[in-house]
Design a protein around this motif. Structure first.
Motif, PDB file in Angstrom:
ATOM      1  N   ARG A  43      48.541  27.556 100.999  1.00 50.27           N
ATOM      2  CA  ARG A  43      49.066  27.246  99.667  1.00 50.27           C
ATOM      3  C   ARG A  43      48.965  28.456  98.746  1.00 50.27           C
ATOM      4  O   ARG A  43      49.919  28.804  98.035  1.00 50.27           O
ATOM      5  N   GLY A  46      51.549  30.941  98.861  1.00 47.99           N
ATOM      6  CA  GLY A  46      52.874  30.496  98.436  1.00 47.99           C
ATOM      7  C   GLY A  46      53.722  29.941  99.548  1.00 47.99           C
ATOM      8  O   GLY A  46      54.906  29.632  99.343  1.00 47.99           O
ATOM      9  N   GLY A  49      55.480  26.338  99.588  1.00 50.71           N
ATOM     10  CA  GLY A  49      56.688  26.213  98.781  1.00 50.71           C
ATOM     11  C   GLY A  49      57.778  27.175  99.174  1.00 50.71           C
ATOM     12  O   GLY A  49      58.684  27.446  98.378  1.00 50.71           O
ATOM     13  N   GLU A  54      62.991  26.732  93.071  1.00 51.93           N
ATOM     14  CA  GLU A  54      62.256  27.558  92.117  1.00 51.93           C
ATOM     15  C   GLU A  54      61.968  26.813  90.813  1.00 51.93           C
ATOM     16  O   GLU A  54      60.926  27.023  90.186  1.00 51.93           O
ATOM     17  N   GLY A  57      58.711  25.212  90.928  1.00 51.83           N
ATOM     18  CA  GLY A  57      57.558  26.037  91.239  1.00 51.83           C
ATOM     19  C   GLY A  57      57.532  26.583  92.637  1.00 51.83           C
ATOM     20  O   GLY A  57      56.577  27.268  93.025  1.00 51.83           O
ATOM     21  N   GLY A  58      58.572  26.299  93.430  1.00 53.92           N
ATOM     22  CA  GLY A  58      58.647  26.831  94.783  1.00 53.92           C
ATOM     23  C   GLY A  58      59.219  28.237  94.805  1.00 53.92           C
ATOM     24  O   GLY A  58      59.582  28.803  93.776  1.00 53.92           O
ATOM     25  N   THR A 113      54.784  23.226  94.878  1.00 55.31           N
ATOM     26  CA  THR A 113      53.770  24.261  94.701  1.00 55.31           C
ATOM     27  C   THR A 113      52.655  24.171  95.744  1.00 55.31           C
ATOM     28  O   THR A 113      51.834  25.075  95.849  1.00 55.31           O
TER      29      THR A 113
END
Length: 352
Positions: A43, A46, A49, A54, A57-58, A113
């Motif tokens: 996680r 990143g 995601g 986006e 939050g990805g 996220t």
């Protein structure tokens, strides 16, 4: 492996995570189980995601980046890869859902996220006309009854995407908390020949009720089967990841350099061809060609992992040996995501 994409920060982070954490601890994880800390590290990098929008939050990374990061994780620690790969399907399905869908608005921000981790419980839908999980509309929601034969990540996931089939042959997808609750009971963790570390259980559903706002979508079974069959014909990046890891091990062994080089050349060609078809603008076309490439990739993976065991000699049989672990992980990947068409094609090829 040679990158198929321009350098991307997520690929760089995946390689660093593999080198610093996943590879050094892979033997221990194989014997003791995937720790929550590994998923937290995925996680933080990143990677949960990678394909998420986006705006939620990805990273919104393109498919080639997602595939390359999957290869890296699978080759480093296939058990960790397998737990986290479950997460990406619910994220993609939620991202593709209509705006305003309650489940999308409620779940996608945390899933994009990686603040929340998802698993999947719907491979059994492929058994149709046998129906392991039956769904009935009830009290403004949905009642689930039956058995989910395989659910990975129990005790690690926060939510699950569950599916079953109605009397009218509609596949109902809905989200549930990934914990025991009225109508849902988990088995003891399964002891498997490979990837026991991924915490796989079966789930007994006896009147599990989910509210209407848990619904993701309802799809006619025939439509699900068509889309699933085309998607499942593609080669999993994990196959290429485990193959590459085995070839790296082989290349370091005495007298094995020529064999490793020959197999790596085959890997590069197969990988290019398989991903070119995966990126084809008509994803439901060329299914027979996709299946043939998937079968060839299996053959190459088996050759690479077998060669690594042969080169390792007797020490390859140690439970902390990398070669035998990769061979078992390769065996697992032979049946992961298997459909009837995949099985028929593979068996026909093995029979000559």
């Amino acid at each position: 492996m040679t990158a198929l994409t321009a350098p991307h920060p997520l690929v760089t982070r995946a390689r660093r995570l593999a080198d610093d954490l996943l590879v050094p601890s892979a033997a221990r994880v194989d014997q003791q189980g995937v720790p929550a800390g590994h998923l937290e590290a995925v996680r933080r990098a990143g990677l949960l995601g990678v394909s998420a929008p986006e705006e939620y939050g990805g990273a919104g990374a393109p498919d080639p980046v997602a595939r390359e990061t999957a290869e890296i994780l699978a080759g480093a620690c296939c058990s960790t890869w397998f737990v986290q790969t479950q997460h990406h399907t619910p994220v993609r399905m939620l991202a593709g859902a209509e705006p305003g869908l309650p489940a999308r608005d409620r779940l996608l921000p945390a899933l994009a996220t990686g603040a929340s981790l998802a698993g999947i419980a719907f491979a059994h839908v492929r058994a149709f006309p046998r129906v392991p999980v039956r769904v009935t509309a009830e009290r403004g929601g949905w009642r689930f009854d039956g058995t989910v034969p395989w659910y990975t990540g129990w005790g690690l996931n926060d939510v699950m995407l569950l599916a079953g089939v109605t009397r009218d042959a509609e596949v109902v997808f809905a989200f549930a908390d990934a914990r025991e609750q009225p109508g849902l009971r988990a088995s003891a963790p399964m002891r498997l020949a490979a990837l026991t570390a991924a915490r796989t259980v079966s789930l007994e559903l006896d009147g599990l009720w989910l509210p209407g706002d848990a619904l993701l979508r309802c799809t006619p079974q025939e439509e699900f089967a068509r889309a699933d069959g085309a998607r499942s014909a593609n080669t999993s990046p994990a196959v290429f990841g485990v193959t590459s890891a085995a070839l790296s091990l082989l290349a370091a062994a005495p007298d094995a350099g020529d064999t490793a080089a020959a197999l790596r050349a085959r890997l590069a060609e197969l990988r290019r061809s398989a991903y070119a078809l995966a990126d084809h603008p008509a994803p439901r076309e060329h299914v027979a060609e996709r299946l043939a490439l998937r079968t060839r990739a299996y053959d190459l993976m088996r050759a690479a992992t077998t060669a690594a065991v042969v080169a390792g000699g007797g020490r390859a049989m140690s439970l902390d040996g990398t070669a035998q672990r990769l061979a078992r992980e390769g065996m697992f990947l032979l049946v992961q995501g298997q459909t009837a068409a995949v099985r028929r094609t593979h068996l026909a090829a093995l029979g000559g």
